[in-house]
Design a protein around this motif. Structure first.
Motif, mmCIF file in Angstrom:
data_model
loop_
_atom_site.group_PDB
_atom_site.id
_atom_site.type_symbol
_atom_site.label_atom_id
_atom_site.label_comp_id
_atom_site.label_asym_id
_atom_site.label_seq_id
_atom_site.Cartn_x
_atom_site.Cartn_y
_atom_site.Cartn_z
ATOM 1 N N ARG A 155 20.008 -27.156 30.332
ATOM 2 C CA ARG A 155 18.730 -27.491 30.349
ATOM 3 C C ARG A 155 18.439 -28.752 29.025
ATOM 4 O O ARG A 155 17.797 -29.850 29.144
ATOM 5 C CB ARG A 155 17.617 -26.458 30.097
ATOM 6 C CG ARG A 155 17.352 -25.488 31.048
ATOM 7 C CD ARG A 155 16.138 -24.612 30.867
ATOM 8 N NE ARG A 155 14.686 -25.421 30.720
ATOM 9 C CZ ARG A 155 13.803 -24.877 30.229
ATOM 10 N NH1 ARG A 155 13.722 -23.694 29.764
ATOM 11 N NH2 ARG A 155 12.949 -25.547 30.055
ATOM 12 N N LEU A 156 19.094 -28.383 27.959
ATOM 13 C CA LEU A 156 18.965 -29.408 26.990
ATOM 14 C C LEU A 156 19.758 -30.639 27.387
ATOM 15 O O LEU A 156 19.226 -31.681 26.926
ATOM 16 C CB LEU A 156 20.010 -28.816 25.637
ATOM 17 C CG LEU A 156 19.305 -27.644 24.926
ATOM 18 C CD1 LEU A 156 20.246 -27.136 23.979
ATOM 19 C CD2 LEU A 156 18.088 -28.174 24.191
ATOM 20 N N VAL A 157 20.821 -30.640 28.229
ATOM 21 C CA VAL A 157 21.366 -32.019 28.740
ATOM 22 C C VAL A 157 20.582 -32.544 29.702
ATOM 23 O O VAL A 157 20.268 -33.664 29.694
ATOM 24 C CB VAL A 157 22.749 -31.574 29.235
ATOM 25 C CG1 VAL A 157 23.636 -32.944 29.787
ATOM 26 C CG2 VAL A 157 23.699 -31.286 27.990
ATOM 27 N N GLU A 158 20.283 -32.073 30.980
ATOM 28 C CA GLU A 158 19.944 -32.346 32.001
ATOM 29 C C GLU A 158 18.238 -32.492 32.126
ATOM 30 O O GLU A 158 17.692 -33.437 32.788
ATOM 31 C CB GLU A 158 20.116 -31.680 33.360
ATOM 32 C CG GLU A 158 21.638 -31.573 33.323
ATOM 33 C CD GLU A 158 22.056 -30.751 34.527
ATOM 34 O OE1 GLU A 158 21.293 -30.088 35.353
ATOM 35 O OE2 GLU A 158 23.653 -30.346 34.546
ATOM 36 N N GLU A 159 17.736 -31.620 31.325
ATOM 37 C CA GLU A 159 16.043 -31.948 31.262
ATOM 38 C C GLU A 159 15.741 -32.767 30.119
ATOM 39 O O GLU A 159 14.845 -33.262 30.240
ATOM 40 C CB GLU A 159 15.395 -30.424 31.331
ATOM 41 C CG GLU A 159 15.862 -29.741 32.806
ATOM 42 C CD GLU A 159 14.720 -28.203 32.577
ATOM 43 O OE1 GLU A 159 13.798 -28.477 32.079
ATOM 44 O OE2 GLU A 159 15.409 -27.318 33.299
ATOM 45 N N TYR A 160 16.359 -32.542 28.783
ATOM 46 C CA TYR A 160 15.826 -33.097 27.908
ATOM 47 C C TYR A 160 16.776 -34.208 27.170
ATOM 48 O O TYR A 160 16.226 -35.025 26.427
ATOM 49 C CB TYR A 160 15.411 -32.075 26.789
ATOM 50 C CG TYR A 160 14.732 -30.858 27.179
ATOM 51 C CD1 TYR A 160 13.237 -31.145 27.237
ATOM 52 C CD2 TYR A 160 15.095 -29.531 27.386
ATOM 53 C CE1 TYR A 160 12.162 -30.204 27.534
ATOM 54 C CE2 TYR A 160 14.035 -28.623 27.895
ATOM 55 C CZ TYR A 160 12.836 -28.696 28.099
ATOM 56 O OH TYR A 160 11.931 -28.050 28.446
ATOM 57 N N GLY A 161 18.138 -34.204 27.556
ATOM 58 C CA GLY A 161 18.702 -35.299 27.182
ATOM 59 C C GLY A 161 18.903 -35.412 25.685
ATOM 60 O O GLY A 161 18.977 -36.462 25.032
ATOM 61 N N CYS A 162 19.142 -34.215 24.859
ATOM 62 C CA CYS A 162 19.465 -34.234 23.442
ATOM 63 C C CYS A 162 20.530 -33.547 22.944
ATOM 64 O O CYS A 162 20.388 -32.718 22.272
ATOM 65 C CB CYS A 162 18.009 -34.044 22.687
ATOM 66 S SG CYS A 162 17.444 -32.096 23.091
ATOM 67 N N LEU A 163 21.665 -33.620 23.819
ATOM 68 C CA LEU A 163 23.105 -32.878 23.550
ATOM 69 C C LEU A 163 24.002 -33.629 23.593
ATOM 70 O O LEU A 163 24.335 -34.241 24.817
ATOM 71 C CB LEU A 163 22.906 -31.703 24.406
ATOM 72 C CG LEU A 163 24.284 -30.697 23.970
ATOM 73 C CD1 LEU A 163 23.959 -30.124 22.614
ATOM 74 C CD2 LEU A 163 24.350 -29.451 25.126
ATOM 75 N N GLU A 164 24.981 -33.905 22.748
ATOM 76 C CA GLU A 164 26.372 -34.513 22.904
ATOM 77 C C GLU A 164 27.520 -33.519 22.419
ATOM 78 O O GLU A 164 27.218 -32.489 21.856
ATOM 79 C CB GLU A 164 26.203 -35.829 21.964
ATOM 80 C CG GLU A 164 25.069 -36.777 22.502
ATOM 81 C CD GLU A 164 25.076 -37.948 21.646
ATOM 82 O OE1 GLU A 164 25.727 -38.050 20.553
ATOM 83 O OE2 GLU A 164 24.142 -38.909 22.132
ATOM 84 N N GLY A 165 28.768 -34.014 22.756
ATOM 85 C CA GLY A 165 29.775 -33.312 22.321
ATOM 86 C C GLY A 165 30.499 -33.990 21.332
ATOM 87 O O GLY A 165 30.142 -34.973 20.816
#
Length: 514
Positions: free
Chosen positions: A89-99
């Motif tokens: 959800r953090l990646v696909e819904e909110y776009g606020c996650l990186e690795g």
């Protein structure tokens, strides 16, 4: 809608903080490598200083990472991981996650304060974008704009809380409610009605004075004037569970002197024992549920057979002015000072009513106790919210009254066509003096010219082994508000005895509820 998304993004922000985000992740990794090299060549004191300097340098020049658009781009994240859904959800819904630069997430390693700050900042950026203003200026403006309204609502809430507290402190009872009703009747007779007509008490028996002398009307009504009669009730209803009811009723009424050959008034109770303007204890009963589909009632005073039934079916019973509007076969058997009944709801529509009542309340009376003079009733009801409502009734008992039949079998029917209802009853009551059949038929128009109003017309033949008395009534119940209603009516009575004992009455009933 944007504000709703913003609120939904707040949990995501903290999820990102606990995960990892942004350029600070890569920077922290390079800092660790530099620190390892410096440990090998310098002393402990110099090493610590160089570590701080290296950290400052490396954070100042972070490596920019590409945005992760799908959790599948992180090579060490699997669908079986316990936090997979949160990361997705953090990646696909909110776009606020990186690795990390090597496209790994490294979910088991400890989080640094740099990672916390970077993750929180990334998700707060998303929140600000969702609320559309780039900052919280609009939110603050709305708070200031509606400050007066919010203060008004807060003041009203405080006032309501104070009123509720005052009511709770001064209420009559936490378990008992007081309800009252006053029925006032203006009755004008027209025509003539010769001959004596017996007065009946509330149970349908011959009324007597304190010396035991039977009470009757005057010999003629040729010069009868208009009469004004009343009944006043105070009901004390107590509930201990929210589903039960203990009722104590105080009642006062004058003696009935109108509708003498039409069975009396429906809202009249002052004929018992010949006392006028009496104030006394009337109803005393306790009704209670027994499971989901069974209910019971125990009564200690003024119980009659139709008190045990779920419904008398006919639609004009209650709104009409004359007492005979209620199917009169219920009154052929005496009630009493003791009663017990039970109602079985086999389904939502099929209900069985059973009841037993006795005139004597204890074994010290002349009647010999509660099993000496008694009556019992069984009624099977089919009740719906639609077209068809019906019931079959059986009443029997033991009584010293001469006019009490051997038993009664009756059927009741009501057809509800929406705008019009048609209902009636037939009862067969054999006795040693002859059969006392009774029947009635009527039509009502509910909610005519307003909710709660009713126009009605019915005719009924009273149980009698000789004369077959006929009563016909037309009425209109008009509810002016929830506390006050008036019911004008025209009533015709003829006992078919051949002695000109027929009469026409004009009646006006006013009912006050409080």
């Amino acid at each position: 809608m944007k504000n709703l998304k913003a609120l939904l993004a707040v949990p995501a922000a903290f999820g990102a903080v606990l995960a990892v985000s942004g350029n600070a992740v890569a920077a922290e990794s390079l800092v660790e490598e530099n620190l390892v090299e410096s440990v090998a060549v310098e002393s402990v004191a110099v090493e610590a200083a160089d570590t701080v300097e290296a950290a400052d340098v490396m954070v100042a020049e972070p490596i920019q990472l590409a945005q992760v658009t799908s959790v599948s781009e992180l090579s060490d994240v699997r669908a079986s991981d316990w936090a997979f859904t949160a990361l997705q959800r953090l990646v696909e819904e909110y776009g606020c996650l990186e690795g990390y630069p090597d496209r790994t997430f490294r979910g088991n390693r400890a989080m640094t304060r740099y990672e916390f700050a970077a993750g929180l900042n990334a998700c707060l950026d998303v929140v600000i974008q969702l609320i559309g203003g780039g900052d919280l200026t609009d939110v603050r403006r709305l708070q200031e704009e509606f400050a007066a309204e919010l203060a008004t609502i807060r003041g009203r809430t405080d006032l309501l809380e104070a009123d509720v507290a005052e009511l709770e402190a001064n209420q009559f009872s936490t378990t008992t409610k007081l309800r009252g009703q006053v029925d006032a009747h203006l009755v004008v007779p027209f025509g003539e009605a010769d001959g004596e007509v017996p007065l009946l008490d509330d149970d349908g028996n011959q009324a007597t004075d304190p010396d035991g002398t039977p009470l009757t009307t005057r010999d003629t009504l040729e010069e009868a004037d208009a009469t004004f009669e009343y009944r006043a009730r105070l009901n004390f209803d107590t509930s201990f569970t929210g589903e039960d009811r203990l009722r104590l009723r105080l009642q006062a009424s004058d003696s009935a002197s109108s509708l003498v050959n039409a069975g009396g008034l429906a809202s009249q109770s002052g004929r018992r024992n010949g006392f006028e303007d009496n104030i006394g204890l009337d109803d005393v009963y306790y009704s209670f549920p027994i499971g989901n589909r069974i209910s019971g009632i125990i009564a200690a005073n003024s119980i009659v057979t139709d008190d045990f039934v779920t419904s008398t079916i006919v639609p004009y019973d209650g709104p009409a002015v004359a007492d005979v509007s209620g199917p009169v076969f219920y009154d052929q058997f005496a009630g009493g000072n003791f009663g017990a009944g039970v109602n079985f709801a086999f389904t939502d529509n099929l209900v069985l009513d059973l009841g037993y009542s006795s005139e004597a309340s204890n074994v010290n009376t002349d009647d010999g106790g509660i099993f000496e003079e008694y009556s019992y009733i069984a009624q099977l009801n089919f009740l719906t919210d639609g077209l068809f409502n019906a019931a079959v009734t059986y009443i029997d008992g033991e009584s010293d009254e001469l006019d009490t039949p051997d038993y009664t079998i009756a059927g009741l029917l009501n057809l509800d066509f929406g705008r019009v209802e048609v209902g009636g009853h037939y009862a067969y009551s054999p006795s040693d003096d002859g059969d006392q059949d009774s029947y009635g038929l009527g039509v009502t128009v509910p909610d005519l010219f307003g909710a709660g109003n009713q126009l009605g017309l019915y005719g009924t033949i009273l149980p009698d082994d000789e004369d077959e008395p006929l009563v016909v009534e037309a009425y209109y119940q008009l509810g002016l508000n929830e506390y006050f209603s008036i019911t004008p009516a025209v009533i015709y009575a003829d006992n078919d005895s051949g002695d000109d004992s027929e009469n026409i009455y004009g009646a006006l009933r006013a009912t006050f509820n409080f």
